[in-house]
Structure formats: C-alpha cells, structure tokens
Design an enzyme around this catalytic site. Structure first.
Site, PDB file in Angstrom:
ATOM      1  N   ASP A 129      16.840  -2.117   9.083  1.00 48.36           N
ATOM      2  CA  ASP A 129      17.401  -0.832   8.639  1.00 48.36           C
ATOM      3  C   ASP A 129      18.456  -0.955   7.549  1.00 48.36           C
ATOM      4  O   ASP A 129      18.951   0.059   7.054  1.00 48.36           O
ATOM      5  CB  ASP A 129      17.974  -0.067   9.834  1.00 48.36           C
ATOM      6  CG  ASP A 129      16.882   0.531  10.702  1.00 48.36           C
ATOM      7  OD1 ASP A 129      15.877   0.985  10.132  1.00 48.36           O
ATOM      8  OD2 ASP A 129      17.033   0.530  11.933  1.00 48.36           O
ATOM      9  N   ASP A 191       8.145   2.818   9.448  1.00 51.72           N
ATOM     10  CA  ASP A 191       9.397   3.217   8.786  1.00 51.72           C
ATOM     11  C   ASP A 191       9.887   2.147   7.796  1.00 51.72           C
ATOM     12  O   ASP A 191      10.588   2.443   6.828  1.00 51.72           O
ATOM     13  CB  ASP A 191      10.523   3.435   9.814  1.00 51.72           C
ATOM     14  CG  ASP A 191      10.089   4.031  11.135  1.00 51.72           C
ATOM     15  OD1 ASP A 191       8.928   3.830  11.520  1.00 51.72           O
ATOM     16  OD2 ASP A 191      10.912   4.666  11.798  1.00 51.72           O
TER      17      ASP A 191
HETATM   18  N1  GLY Z   1      13.551   5.119  11.165  1.00 57.65           N
HETATM   19  C1  GLY Z   1      13.792   5.730  12.382  1.00 57.65           C
HETATM   20  C2  GLY Z   1      13.195   7.069  12.542  1.00 57.65           C
HETATM   21  O1  GLY Z   1      12.420   7.553  11.762  1.00 57.65           O
HETATM   22  O2  GLY Z   1      13.515   7.682  13.532  1.00 57.65           O
END
Ligand code: GLY
Length: 411
Positions: A129, A191
């Site tokens: 992240d 993601d």
């Molecule tokens: N990247 C985390 C979400 O989309 O909740």
C-alpha cells in the site's frame, strides 16, 4: 491614520489581496456532451471546496487522518497515520487537487502540512500500500505543488515497493501472511495495480529501469491470471512463491470468493488505463477497454454500482460510490487514449454520467456530512464501512473533477 500611513495600508491590503487571488482559476462553464448530458462542473468543484472549508478546521491533529464518516454521522472518524493503515495519503491528495482545481493557495499550505507528517513511510516494506499512501501525497506534491524536494522520498518509496516483487511469480506481494493468515504463500490483490503508478513515476524520474520492468511484469501477470474468462476480476490470488502457480482464487472484501467485487473491477479499470498511459503498449489499452466494457455492462441506471455485482439484484444491498469515483476518473483518461470516435464518446459520456450522479443530491454529502460523497462500502464482508463516506471515494472524485476541468481548459 495619517494619509501616508493610510495609503501604505491600502497598498498593503491590495498587494495581499492580489497575492492571494492571482492564481485563482477562471470559472468553468457547464460541460455538455453531444448526447445532451450536462454537468455543472464549476458547482461540483465549488461544493468540494465548501466541504473542505468545513472539514479542514476540524482536522487539526496531523498525526491522524480522516478515514470514514459512519452512516448518519456528520464528521470524519480519524485514524492514526500508521504504516499499516493504507489511507494516509488521500486527504493530502484531496487538498493537492483542490489547490490545482481552484488555485487557492490555502489548500496548498494545508496539503504540505498534511503530506510532510509521514515521510518515514518511504521505508515501508511490510505491504504494497505504500503506493496508495505516498503517491497522492508526495507524488501530487511534486507534480502539482512543485515540491521537487519530494523526489528522493518518492524514489525510496518505489524501491521499497519493488522489494516485494517475486520474479518466480511475476507480481508484487500485496499483503504479509502474518496480517492475513488465511493465506500462507504469495498474495496479490487486484488493488495492487494502482501501486504501479509509483514505480512508473520513479523510473521516469531517475529511478532504476528495473522499477519500470517490475511494473510491466506485474501488469502482464495480473492480466493473464487475475481475471475470469468473462473479464471480471478476482480479488485475492494466492500464488505458490516458488513455482508461481496460482493456488487459490479468493476474496477479502467481496461477497464470496467467486463473486464480482465492484471496487476490485474498478481498480482493474483504473490500473490498466494507467499502465497504458505509462507504457503506450496497445495490449494494455485493449485489455483496459475489455474490462471497462464489462464493468459498464453491469451498472445500474444511476451508474453507481452495488458493492458487489453478485448481490446487486437485492435492492437492500448497499452502493459503493468509491468504485464509481475511481472508474469515472479512469474513463476520462481512457476516452482520450482510444482511437475510435465512438469509443471516445462512449467513455467520456459514461464518465460524465457518473460524475453527474455522484454530484447529485442522492450521493453528494453537501449539507449532510463533511465529506464530498456518501454511500460507499469499504468492507461489508468484514462487517464494517457499510454505506459510509470514505476518504478514497472523495479523492478519486476530486481527481476526476480536476481531470475534466483540465480537459475543458484544453478545449
Ligand atoms: N485497497 C483497499 C480497498 O480497496 O479497500
């Protein structure tokens, strides 16, 4: 006051006023498409600015950042700027875009203050992240705010992210197994596509060529392995860390392992549009179009999906405005990349319809809560963030408004 003092005072006031206002943007007139979709872009930007006038003075503890507004509440719930919380970059990112869209120096000052509190996150190697955290804050600070001193922070961040690449698999490992014990080996989630932007940026700004190569390999592997034959995305793939085989297709935030989590598909749409922008490799554009067309085919009339396409038949299931904001922003870019005029118009019109819907009374938080948008769902399957305002919904919404503003200015 003597007349000389008075004149000096007036000159001072005038200089201050001009100094504050001279970078203010000209208002944008209403945007209309050939299909008679009209949106009042300036009003939607003004609404965002008015919401920031409310939230910024309340959010004074810079060791925290706003994450969500619970259903029926009005104020942001804040969480610590902690290296394991993926959302720290979005509020500063919103302020950078607000500065860009309005020219109001106040948002730049606020963005700087709220960016510079988590420089240490450049060394995060525990999860993927770091791209979501650093790029909206430091990346936009460099690009929009002219903060060239952020370059080394971004380069270090990109190297931290790249350290999670496993060449046996061909992807960056998203999560640690300690935090997500359901999986024992190499986990990649859809993601992760968004984090590639940090690698592309770094490769263009003096970083190693390997950053670019890792981003491309991750995108290629994900394109091959992470999508079902019907072009919808799984959320979580577990790969064998040694031979790279896919061990499991699972979910964390979707309704079921095999269901179609809306924001997952949205990350794919945004991710492949961005990868094409960075590489100009036609195979990524073709893929971006295919998964976008799939996403669009699943949407309801108001262009805002239910949080998972596989529960959308139930009118009681909640919406996810964050997915709509992510896709609206991506579609504006995609509409400028595709060759055929009919595709350009199709994507542009869809983006405008999404933005119009998000800015409408149904989704706008104006007069109801301190966010830009209501009705997002972060993790219903985990029992939280259900029908709330989410900071990343606001981030991609203002990014889309600012993109549309720039497109209008070019016209
Ligand atoms: N990247 C985390 C979400 O989309 O909740």
């Amino acid at each position: 006051m003597g007349s000389i003092t008075k004149s000096l005072f007036l000159i001072g006031v005038l200089a201050f006023t001009v100094g504050c206002k001279n970078s203010k943007k000209e208002p944008i007139s209403k945007v209309e498409t050939e299909n008679n979709i009209t949106i009042d872009l300036q009003k939607q930007i003004d609404d965002c600015e008015a919401q920031l006038e409310i939230s910024v003075p309340k959010l004074t503890d810079l060791t925290k950042h706003p994450r969500l507004i619970e259903t029926n509440e009005t104020e942001w719930k804040q969480v610590p700027n902690h290296k394991l919380i993926w959302t720290s970059g979005f509020y500063p990112g919103i302020l950078w875009y607000a500065y860009h869209a309005t020219g109001n120096e106040r948002w730049k000052e606020e963005a700087i203050k709220r960016t510079e509190v988590f420089e240490d996150f450049k060394n995060i190697t525990e999860h993927h992240d770091i791209g979501f955290m650093m790029f909206p804050a430091y990346g936009l600070g460099y690009e929009i705010g002219g903060k060239k001193e952020y370059k080394d922070i971004l380069l270090t961040s990109a190297n931290s992210l790249a350290s999670r690449f496993n060449p046996n698999v061909g992807t960056i490992r998203s999560w640690s197994n300690k935090m997500h014990p359901r999986w024992q080996q190499h986990i990649t989630i859809i993601d992760n596509m968004l984090n590639l932007e940090l690698l592309f940026w770094a490769a263009k700004h003096g970083g190693d060529q390997k950053l670019y190569d890792i981003a491309v390999t991750h995108a290629e592997t994900t394109m091959e392995k992470h999508f079902r034959p019907d072009l919808t995305s799984w959320h979580v793939l577990e790969y064998d860390s040694i031979n790279g085989n896919v061990l499991n297709h699972h979910t964390k935030q979707g309704y079921a392992d095999d269901s179609r989590w809306s924001r997952g598909q949205a990350w794919g749409v945004y991710g492949y549009t961005m990868v094409y922008k960075e590489t100009k490799d036609k195979k990524f554009l073709d893929f971006a179009q295919k998964i976008t067309d799939k996403y669009l085919s699943l949407l309801p009339e108001d262009m805002v999906p239910c949080w998972d396409f596989d529960v959308a038949h139930d009118p009681n299931e909640e919406k996810d405005a964050s997915a709509a904001a992510v896709v609206a922003s991506a579609l504006l870019d995609l509409s400028t990349f595709v060759e055929k005029k009919e595709d350009q118009e199709r994507y542009y019109n869809a983006a405008l319809k999404m933005l119009k819907s998000l800015g409408s009374d149904k989704y706008s938080a104006v007069g109801k809560a301190d966010a830009f948008l209501l009705h997002s769902t972060g993790a219903k399957s985990l029992g939280h963030e259900i029908d709330v305002a989410l900071i990343y919904a606001d981030y991609y919404y203002i990014e889309a408004l600012d993109r549309l503003r720039k497109m209008q200015e070019k016209k």
